[in-house]
Design a protein around this motif. Structure first.
Motif, mmCIF file in Angstrom:
data_model
loop_
_atom_site.group_PDB
_atom_site.id
_atom_site.type_symbol
_atom_site.label_atom_id
_atom_site.label_comp_id
_atom_site.label_asym_id
_atom_site.label_seq_id
_atom_site.Cartn_x
_atom_site.Cartn_y
_atom_site.Cartn_z
ATOM 1 N N PRO A 151 -31.668 -10.305 16.020
ATOM 2 C CA PRO A 151 -31.654 -10.036 14.422
ATOM 3 C C PRO A 151 -30.877 -8.550 14.278
ATOM 4 C CG PRO A 151 -33.736 -9.505 15.564
ATOM 5 C CD PRO A 151 -32.837 -10.099 16.421
ATOM 6 N N SER A 152 -30.435 -8.469 13.244
ATOM 7 C CA SER A 152 -29.870 -7.213 12.748
ATOM 8 C C SER A 152 -31.054 -6.298 12.529
ATOM 9 C CB SER A 152 -29.007 -7.244 11.461
ATOM 10 O OG SER A 152 -29.788 -7.602 10.257
ATOM 11 N N LEU A 153 -30.594 -4.720 12.565
ATOM 12 C CA LEU A 153 -31.712 -3.756 12.424
ATOM 13 C C LEU A 153 -32.624 -3.973 10.951
ATOM 14 C CD1 LEU A 153 -32.459 -1.705 14.129
ATOM 15 C CD2 LEU A 153 -31.314 -0.092 12.699
ATOM 16 N N GLY A 154 -31.892 -4.494 9.842
ATOM 17 C CA GLY A 154 -32.175 -4.689 8.784
ATOM 18 C C GLY A 154 -33.231 -5.952 8.717
ATOM 19 N N ILE A 155 -32.793 -7.065 9.388
ATOM 20 C CA ILE A 155 -33.672 -8.309 9.628
ATOM 21 C C ILE A 155 -34.993 -7.818 10.375
ATOM 22 C CG2 ILE A 155 -33.844 -10.314 10.365
ATOM 23 C CD1 ILE A 155 -32.287 -10.382 7.821
ATOM 24 N N ARG A 156 -34.696 -6.986 11.573
ATOM 25 C CA ARG A 156 -35.823 -6.683 12.258
ATOM 26 C C ARG A 156 -36.902 -5.831 11.282
ATOM 27 N NH1 ARG A 156 -36.783 -6.371 17.670
ATOM 28 N NH2 ARG A 156 -39.074 -5.506 18.176
ATOM 29 N N THR B 100 -45.367 5.140 1.463
ATOM 30 C CA THR B 100 -44.269 5.084 2.558
ATOM 31 C C THR B 100 -44.719 5.779 3.706
ATOM 32 O OG1 THR B 100 -42.524 5.469 0.799
ATOM 33 C CG2 THR B 100 -42.069 6.441 3.140
ATOM 34 N N ALA B 101 -45.606 6.801 3.638
ATOM 35 C CA ALA B 101 -45.855 7.631 4.881
ATOM 36 C C ALA B 101 -46.968 6.462 5.636
ATOM 37 C CB ALA B 101 -47.025 8.491 4.464
ATOM 38 N N GLU B 102 -47.745 5.612 4.998
ATOM 39 C CA GLU B 102 -48.591 4.834 6.032
ATOM 40 C C GLU B 102 -47.508 3.566 6.437
ATOM 41 O OE1 GLU B 102 -50.897 2.792 2.873
ATOM 42 O OE2 GLU B 102 -52.382 4.344 2.933
ATOM 43 N N LEU B 103 -46.723 3.081 5.670
ATOM 44 C CA LEU B 103 -45.591 2.146 6.359
ATOM 45 C C LEU B 103 -44.762 2.873 7.531
ATOM 46 C CD1 LEU B 103 -43.927 0.696 3.222
ATOM 47 C CD2 LEU B 103 -45.689 -0.503 4.776
ATOM 48 N N LEU B 104 -44.543 4.138 7.390
ATOM 49 C CA LEU B 104 -43.864 4.795 8.822
ATOM 50 C C LEU B 104 -44.658 4.801 9.850
ATOM 51 C CD1 LEU B 104 -41.813 7.404 6.473
ATOM 52 C CD2 LEU B 104 -40.606 5.553 7.819
ATOM 53 N N GLU B 105 -45.865 5.284 9.756
ATOM 54 C CA GLU B 105 -46.832 5.296 10.572
ATOM 55 C C GLU B 105 -47.184 3.976 11.240
ATOM 56 O OE1 GLU B 105 -51.608 7.040 11.514
ATOM 57 O OE2 GLU B 105 -50.620 6.958 9.560
ATOM 58 N N GLY C 46 -39.708 3.694 16.652
ATOM 59 C CA GLY C 46 -40.462 5.226 17.067
ATOM 60 C C GLY C 46 -39.454 5.967 17.859
ATOM 61 N N ASP C 47 -38.350 5.482 18.242
ATOM 62 C CA ASP C 47 -37.185 5.968 18.741
ATOM 63 C C ASP C 47 -35.765 5.558 18.472
ATOM 64 O OD1 ASP C 47 -35.755 7.848 20.597
ATOM 65 O OD2 ASP C 47 -36.337 6.650 22.295
ATOM 66 N N LEU C 48 -35.727 5.782 17.156
ATOM 67 C CA LEU C 48 -34.235 5.271 16.679
ATOM 68 C C LEU C 48 -33.299 6.430 16.663
ATOM 69 C CD1 LEU C 48 -33.622 2.691 15.301
ATOM 70 C CD2 LEU C 48 -34.083 3.853 12.827
ATOM 71 N N ARG D 117 -35.925 8.630 4.743
ATOM 72 C CA ARG D 117 -34.887 8.364 3.959
ATOM 73 C C ARG D 117 -34.043 7.328 4.787
ATOM 74 N NH1 ARG D 117 -31.276 13.735 3.492
ATOM 75 N NH2 ARG D 117 -32.810 13.936 2.114
ATOM 76 N N ALA D 118 -34.193 6.960 6.080
ATOM 77 C CA ALA D 118 -33.771 6.148 6.923
ATOM 78 C C ALA D 118 -34.267 4.717 6.380
ATOM 79 C CB ALA D 118 -33.767 6.316 8.142
ATOM 80 N N LEU D 119 -35.460 4.712 6.060
ATOM 81 C CA LEU D 119 -36.323 3.347 5.687
ATOM 82 C C LEU D 119 -35.555 3.227 4.233
ATOM 83 C CD1 LEU D 119 -38.584 1.431 5.898
ATOM 84 C CD2 LEU D 119 -40.036 3.095 4.684
ATOM 85 N N ALA D 120 -35.427 3.894 3.439
ATOM 86 C CA ALA D 120 -34.740 3.549 2.151
ATOM 87 C C ALA D 120 -33.349 2.961 2.179
ATOM 88 C CB ALA D 120 -34.778 4.635 1.253
ATOM 89 N N ARG D 121 -32.681 3.767 3.309
ATOM 90 C CA ARG D 121 -31.175 3.163 3.513
ATOM 91 C C ARG D 121 -31.152 1.670 3.907
ATOM 92 N NH1 ARG D 121 -29.865 7.346 6.382
ATOM 93 N NH2 ARG D 121 -30.146 6.400 8.352
ATOM 94 N N LEU D 122 -31.979 1.336 5.075
ATOM 95 C CA LEU D 122 -31.925 0.149 5.714
ATOM 96 C C LEU D 122 -32.403 -0.756 4.932
ATOM 97 C CD1 LEU D 122 -33.549 1.155 9.075
ATOM 98 C CD2 LEU D 122 -31.277 0.243 8.725
ATOM 99 N N LEU D 123 -33.352 -0.651 3.653
ATOM 100 C CA LEU D 123 -33.663 -1.459 2.792
ATOM 101 C C LEU D 123 -32.997 -1.734 1.367
ATOM 102 C CD1 LEU D 123 -37.587 -1.056 3.040
ATOM 103 C CD2 LEU D 123 -36.451 -2.863 4.063
ATOM 104 N N SER D 124 -32.090 -0.556 1.361
ATOM 105 C CA SER D 124 -31.344 -0.682 0.120
ATOM 106 C C SER D 124 -30.289 -1.943 0.045
ATOM 107 C CB SER D 124 -30.426 0.447 -0.099
ATOM 108 O OG SER D 124 -29.509 0.406 -1.115
ATOM 109 N N PRO D 125 -29.710 -2.390 1.057
ATOM 110 C CA PRO D 125 -28.852 -3.666 0.841
ATOM 111 C C PRO D 125 -29.520 -4.975 0.479
ATOM 112 C CG PRO D 125 -28.460 -2.344 2.984
ATOM 113 C CD PRO D 125 -29.433 -1.790 2.444
#
Length: 391
Positions: free
Chosen positions: A273-278, A295-300, A311-313, A321-329
């Motif tokens: 899967p792509s990173l977005g699909i994952r 957002t804080a709960e989801l990231l944790e 955990g190691d991206l 910010r990265a979470l929002a960028r990956l979901l934006s498409p």
């Protein structure tokens, strides 16, 4: 075109069973579904005029010694006009595909040398393999004749089986039945393959396939097999010829083919899967029943998934910010919501449901179970009149 199962003069179920037994003598498959798919692909290669497109068959593994080459060697005995392509020139391959005696079946070993990191000047071969899945496709080339540069279009449509290390580009994988080979375990036994010893039996099976295909291929061009849940779009293009062959064979094959289709298509979506699909998949896994998650709960929770990369991206945990960028498409954006702790930034379930449905489909266990418990054989197998046994 007729939308109902066609009537065919005989059943090939015993013939496919004989091919199933023959291939299993020499190849240790990762699953029975892979073995079923291999049998159906071999049969489809004898009926190329019946299909709008042909699936590639890709034997891939992470390490050598996993049986990929052996699978191609066994295939070579069963398919029409096999061409074993290893380190071939583009000109040779183009001429073989366009040969007047008929379309070849290309068996391309060490395909990682064409698509992998060690690939060099293989653009023409890649173009042929990418284009040739569709009937009527041509590969364009520039040919120098003296001082004149002319364009040339060569037919590219033919059956292709591939074997190699690592992975393949999405343009190939999305048009392929992918068999993830692995080294044999201590309890997995196969016979040693000696071509001269296997050839007589292979010839019997190949000739029987040629005769059967001559009787059914014209009728199969009008057959529209029913697809199981989850098999649509490009996956349907890949599996339509194999399901049609299974329907013509009757017996257990219509059901076995559809179970194999769902299983292998589901596995291919999970494998690479792509990173977005994952991310979409992991969000669906952790979400629970809430309509809104901070957002804080989801990231944790995402960063705590041991088998996921969050955990190691790129050397640090996933952040807002990265979470929002990956979901934006996927048209998923953070919003402000209210929880028991007050207002905060987060995501709404209703914004993710559409992306989950479009890009993930139903959970794999639901899809496979629905096919396993279904009864495709009675409704979709073509009516047999006599048995085509193979001595």
């Amino acid at each position: 075109m007729s939308q109902i199962p066609v009537q065919i003069e005989l059943t090939a179920a015993p013939l496919l069973e004989a091919i199933y037994e023959f291939l299993g003598r020499f190849v240790a498959y990762p699953s029975d579904d892979c073995r079923v798919a291999h049998v159906l692909w071999v049969a489809h290669a004898h009926m190329m005029d019946a299909w709008d497109s042909t699936p590639r068959l890709a034997f891939l593994s992470p390490e050598p010694g996993s049986g990929k080459t052996r699978a191609l060697e066994a295939t070579e005995l069963l398919v029409p006009r096999p061409v074993e392509a290893v380190n071939v020139t583009p000109a040779y391959l183009f001429r073989k595909v366009a040969a007047e005696e008929g379309r070849p079946t290309i068996l391309f070993d060490e395909i990682d040398t064409v698509f992998g990191p060690k690939a060099k000047d293989n653009e023409e071969i890649r173009g042929l393999l990418n284009a040739g899945h569709r009937r009527g496709a041509v590969a364009g080339r520039c040919v120098v004749r003296g001082k004149v540069v002319e364009t040339e279009e060569i037919p590219a449509y033919c059956a292709v089986a591939l074997a190699g290390l690592g992975n393949l580009p999405d343009t190939i994988l999305s048009r392929a039945v992918v068999v993830r080979m692995r080294r044999r375990g201590p309890g997995e036994k196969v016979e040693p393959f000696r071509r001269r010893d296997a050839l007589p039996r292979g010839d019997v099976l190949r000739i029987a396939l040629e005769r059967w295909s001559g009787q059914v291929s014209g009728k199969l061009a009008d057959h529209r097999p029913q697809f199981p849940p989850g098999i649509q779009d490009r996956a349907a293009d890949v599996w339509e010829p194999l399901l049609a062959v299974a329907d013509a064979a009757a017996g257990r094959w219509p059901q076995a083919a559809r179970v194999a289709a769902v299983t292998l298509v589901t596995a291919s979506r999970v494998d690479t899967p792509s990173l977005g699909i994952r991310l979409l998949s992991d969000l669906r896994f952790i979400w629970g029943e809430a309509n809104y998650r901070r957002t804080a709960e989801l990231l944790e929770e995402l960063n705590g998934l041991v088998e996921s990369p969050w955990g190691d991206l790129r050397g640090k945990p996933l952040e807002a910010r990265a979470l929002a960028r990956l979901l934006s498409p996927y048209d998923v954006k953070p919003t402000t919501g209210r929880t028991s702790d007050g207002t905060s930034k987060g995501y709404r379930r209703e914004d993710l449901v559409d992306a989950w449905a479009r890009y993930l489909g139903p959970p794999p266990q639901t899809t496979v179970t629905s096919v396993t418990t279904g009864t495709f054989g009675a409704a979709h197998a073509v009516a047999p009149r006599q048995s085509a046994g193979v001595a």
